[in-house]
Design a protein around this motif. Sequence first.
Motif, PDB file in Angstrom:
ATOM      1  N   ALA A  66       0.813  -1.217   0.000  1.00 27.59           N
ATOM      2  CA  ALA A  66       0.000   0.000   0.000  1.00 27.59           C
ATOM      3  C   ALA A  66       0.846   1.266   0.000  1.00 27.59           C
ATOM      4  N   ASN A  67       2.160   1.131  -0.165  1.00 24.58           N
ATOM      5  CA  ASN A  67       3.003   2.328  -0.210  1.00 24.58           C
ATOM      6  C   ASN A  67       2.495   3.312  -1.254  1.00 24.58           C
ATOM      7  N   VAL A  68       2.629   4.593  -0.946  1.00 24.99           N
ATOM      8  CA  VAL A  68       2.238   5.635  -1.890  1.00 24.99           C
ATOM      9  C   VAL A  68       3.501   6.244  -2.476  1.00 24.99           C
ATOM     10  N   PHE A  69       3.466   6.534  -3.764  1.00 21.76           N
ATOM     11  CA  PHE A  69       4.610   7.126  -4.449  1.00 21.76           C
ATOM     12  C   PHE A  69       4.408   8.643  -4.469  1.00 21.76           C
ATOM     13  N   VAL A  70       4.829   9.265  -3.373  1.00 21.96           N
ATOM     14  CA  VAL A  70       4.599  10.691  -3.175  1.00 21.96           C
ATOM     15  C   VAL A  70       5.374  11.496  -4.210  1.00 21.96           C
ATOM     16  N   LEU A  71       4.677  12.374  -4.897  1.00 23.48           N
ATOM     17  CA  LEU A  71       5.172  13.311  -5.909  1.00 23.48           C
ATOM     18  C   LEU A  71       5.131  12.743  -7.316  1.00 23.48           C
ATOM     19  N   ALA A  72       4.871  11.443  -7.494  1.00 25.40           N
ATOM     20  CA  ALA A  72       4.708  10.921  -8.854  1.00 25.40           C
ATOM     21  C   ALA A  72       3.440  11.462  -9.502  1.00 25.40           C
ATOM     22  N   GLN A  73       2.516  11.985  -8.674  1.00 29.28           N
ATOM     23  CA  GLN A  73       1.257  12.496  -9.218  1.00 29.28           C
ATOM     24  C   GLN A  73       1.442  13.778 -10.027  1.00 29.28           C
ATOM     25  N   ARG A  74       2.651  14.308 -10.067  1.00 34.61           N
ATOM     26  CA  ARG A  74       2.888  15.463 -10.928  1.00 34.61           C
ATOM     27  C   ARG A  74       3.075  15.033 -12.381  1.00 34.61           C
ATOM     28  N   PHE A  75       3.133  13.726 -12.611  1.00 37.38           N
ATOM     29  CA  PHE A  75       3.181  13.170 -13.959  1.00 37.38           C
ATOM     30  C   PHE A  75       1.770  12.842 -14.438  1.00 37.38           C
ATOM     31  N   ASP A  76       1.563  12.920 -15.750  1.00 39.85           N
ATOM     32  CA  ASP A  76       0.281  12.509 -16.316  1.00 39.85           C
ATOM     33  C   ASP A  76       0.053  11.018 -16.072  1.00 39.85           C
ATOM     34  N   PHE A  77       0.972  10.221 -16.612  1.00 43.02           N
ATOM     35  CA  PHE A  77       0.810   8.769 -16.588  1.00 43.02           C
ATOM     36  C   PHE A  77       2.204   8.161 -16.713  1.00 43.02           C
ATOM     37  N   ALA A  78       2.766   7.718 -15.604  1.00 42.01           N
ATOM     38  CA  ALA A  78       4.144   7.221 -15.586  1.00 42.01           C
ATOM     39  C   ALA A  78       4.293   5.995 -16.469  1.00 42.01           C
ATOM     40  N   THR A  79       5.262   6.055 -17.378  1.00 42.14           N
ATOM     41  CA  THR A  79       5.493   4.937 -18.300  1.00 42.14           C
ATOM     42  C   THR A  79       6.958   4.515 -18.372  1.00 42.14           C
ATOM     43  N   PRO A 133      15.374  11.840 -17.961  1.00 43.25           N
ATOM     44  CA  PRO A 133      14.620  10.604 -17.717  1.00 43.25           C
ATOM     45  C   PRO A 133      14.567  10.244 -16.236  1.00 43.25           C
ATOM     46  N   VAL A 134      13.442   9.679 -15.813  1.00 44.17           N
ATOM     47  CA  VAL A 134      13.284   9.238 -14.437  1.00 44.17           C
ATOM     48  C   VAL A 134      13.236   7.717 -14.384  1.00 44.17           C
ATOM     49  N   THR A 135      13.496   7.189 -13.204  1.00 47.39           N
ATOM     50  CA  THR A 135      13.359   5.764 -12.950  1.00 47.39           C
ATOM     51  C   THR A 135      12.325   5.589 -11.847  1.00 47.39           C
ATOM     52  N   MET A 136      12.011   4.354 -11.519  1.00 45.37           N
ATOM     53  CA  MET A 136      11.053   4.122 -10.444  1.00 45.37           C
ATOM     54  C   MET A 136      11.585   4.660  -9.118  1.00 45.37           C
ATOM     55  N   GLN A 137      12.920   4.724  -8.983  1.00 51.27           N
ATOM     56  CA  GLN A 137      13.515   5.198  -7.745  1.00 51.27           C
ATOM     57  C   GLN A 137      13.607   6.725  -7.686  1.00 51.27           C
ATOM     58  N   THR A 138      13.532   7.404  -8.821  1.00 49.07           N
ATOM     59  CA  THR A 138      13.693   8.863  -8.823  1.00 49.07           C
ATOM     60  C   THR A 138      12.439   9.618  -9.206  1.00 49.07           C
ATOM     61  N   ILE A 139      11.400   8.922  -9.619  1.00 48.82           N
ATOM     62  CA  ILE A 139      10.164   9.610 -10.003  1.00 48.82           C
ATOM     63  C   ILE A 139       9.399  10.097  -8.781  1.00 48.82           C
ATOM     64  N   ALA A 140       9.620   9.449  -7.637  1.00 48.35           N
ATOM     65  CA  ALA A 140       8.823   9.763  -6.450  1.00 48.35           C
ATOM     66  C   ALA A 140       9.528   9.258  -5.201  1.00 48.35           C
ATOM     67  N   ASN A 141       8.947   9.573  -4.049  1.00 49.62           N
ATOM     68  CA  ASN A 141       9.398   9.032  -2.768  1.00 49.62           C
ATOM     69  C   ASN A 141       8.403   7.963  -2.325  1.00 49.62           C
ATOM     70  N   SER A 142       8.873   6.747  -2.197  1.00 47.12           N
ATOM     71  CA  SER A 142       8.004   5.649  -1.766  1.00 47.12           C
ATOM     72  C   SER A 142       7.831   5.733  -0.256  1.00 47.12           C
ATOM     73  N   ARG A 143       6.579   5.909   0.185  1.00 48.58           N
ATOM     74  CA  ARG A 143       6.297   6.090   1.608  1.00 48.58           C
ATOM     75  C   ARG A 143       5.310   5.044   2.108  1.00 48.58           C
ATOM     76  N   ASN A 144       5.571   4.578   3.325  1.00 40.76           N
ATOM     77  CA  ASN A 144       4.673   3.650   3.988  1.00 40.76           C
ATOM     78  C   ASN A 144       3.377   4.361   4.389  1.00 40.76           C
ATOM     79  N   THR A 145       2.256   3.667   4.246  1.00 38.52           N
ATOM     80  CA  THR A 145       0.955   4.208   4.638  1.00 38.52           C
ATOM     81  C   THR A 145       0.813   4.148   6.157  1.00 38.52           C
ATOM     82  N   LEU A 146       0.627   5.312   6.782  1.00 36.41           N
ATOM     83  CA  LEU A 146       0.497   5.374   8.238  1.00 36.41           C
ATOM     84  C   LEU A 146      -0.964   5.407   8.657  1.00 36.41           C
ATOM     85  N   GLY A 147      -1.216   4.952   9.878  1.00 40.80           N
ATOM     86  CA  GLY A 147      -2.559   5.018  10.435  1.00 40.80           C
ATOM     87  C   GLY A 147      -2.878   6.415  10.949  1.00 40.80           C
TER      88      GLY A 147
END
Length: 522
Positions: free
Chosen positions: A124-137, A156-170
């Motif tokens: 359930a991790n969220v890729f914070v800041l990837a939402q600034r892209f239309d559709f990551a490909t 060019p971006v990679t999966m590691q640089t397109i966003a910050n992978s964050r754990n979903t907190l309660g």
Amino acid sequence: MKPNRLVGSLLALFATSLSATVAAQSAIGREVSVPVHLVDGEELSTPLDALMAHGRHLFTAVWTIEEGGGRPRTKGTGAPLADPGSPLEFPRNFNRLSAPEANSCAGCHNAPFGIPGGGGDIVANVFVLAQRFDFATFDSFDTMPTRGAMNEAALPVTMQTIANSRNTLGMFGSGFIEMLARQITVDLRATRDSLAPGQSAALTSKGISFGSLARDAAGRWIASGVQGISPKSLVADGSTTPPSLVIRPFHQAGAVVSIREFTNNAYNHHHGIQSTERFGDDTDPDGDGFTNELTRADVTAVSVFQATMAVPGRVIPRDRDFEAAIWKGEQRFAAIGCASCHIPALPLTDRGWVYSEPNPFNPPGNVSSGPSLAVDLTDPRLPGPRLPAVNGVVMVPAYTDLKLHDITSGPGDPNREALDMQFAPGTAAFAAGNARFVTRKLWGAANEPPFFHHGMFTTLRQAVLAHAGEAAASTAAFNALTPYEQDCVIEFLKSLQVLPPGTRHLVVDERGREREWPPHEN
């Protein structure tokens, strides 16, 4: 009854029956998760239990395309697509990285015990800041910035640089957390407002130091001495505009002021549901054919639902060996300096436990003034357990100082993030990455794995040993403990749990029975 009154009554009855029939017919075949929304203003007259129930329904709703789910012509930031000619419609309507990527809030926020509003597994991790892209490909032939493969600088971006992978907190206890942040903000602003040109002062609140703030002889602000506060709440040195000093307790990098702001962001980002307070009444910026997808009253309801969630507690097994280990671990946790940031409890005073909507410190795009709704978070009728007020103070045992700290060892530390959400995309500061995180609220941490901001650690011990930077001395002190003492610290951390639904007591044994802590013999 006179004939004309009889006729009138029959006509009224017929009209009511016809209206009900038409309503039923119009609902036949519809596939929506929320058939009825609150009208703005209704949140003020709706009984609290009904308002919370509506908020829970909104949180668990599985949004569909027939009620505005999806955002074919806008990004998760709310901005128009970089390429309007390629809308986010099937088969581009979902994207695990750049989103929308979830049908409901509870799809990710559901742990432990399946509690809506809880944390989430690594899946359930969220890729914070990837939402600034239309559709990551990651399509190397796609050269349009932020469409699918290139960043703002057309690199060019990679999966590691397109966003910050964050754990979903309660969101457990989040109402208390927001109210602590509000009170700290008020304290810091009082100090700020007392400063005349040429003066400086220490910024403190609730025993926490936030560094110092100064003004030069010309009245310009000098914020370089401020510590642990989001850059969004500061100003560049030399500005004549005073820093807001707003504490932002949400998002693991401390970028969000309130539950309400978090909610407005998330509905658009993850589901494509656009709130009226963020996008306007009777507007359709995402081009899906729906307006008013989430009313202001709805946002209040779902914010109150989250704010009134139960607070975490402690589980202390009725076993003398484990009792002794937990107590020793709690003492060693403080002795090695962990409690200097993970402060065991912070005080809410002056009835600060009365949560209110809206938060007056909300940023633009979120309601911050107008009619207010108040909820006493100590009310025992709310989901338990609750925190009590004792002698006019509620102690909030969240194990945090709500400050930002650099807990990494430098640029090569894999615990650093690729991007810094505190700064505008495309800037050098944004691309420089992030090493500062809000001190993790440890209450409830033990049964909300995985651990650390990225969720890549499966044990609490890994998370402890990963602390560096400002926490390096405490990590070294932990390593200097005997193996048994280290194990005791881990047992102490394991005792900090979200308790099963229906639990009324803050400290229980392994069977859910109330118990006292710390033990009398100590």
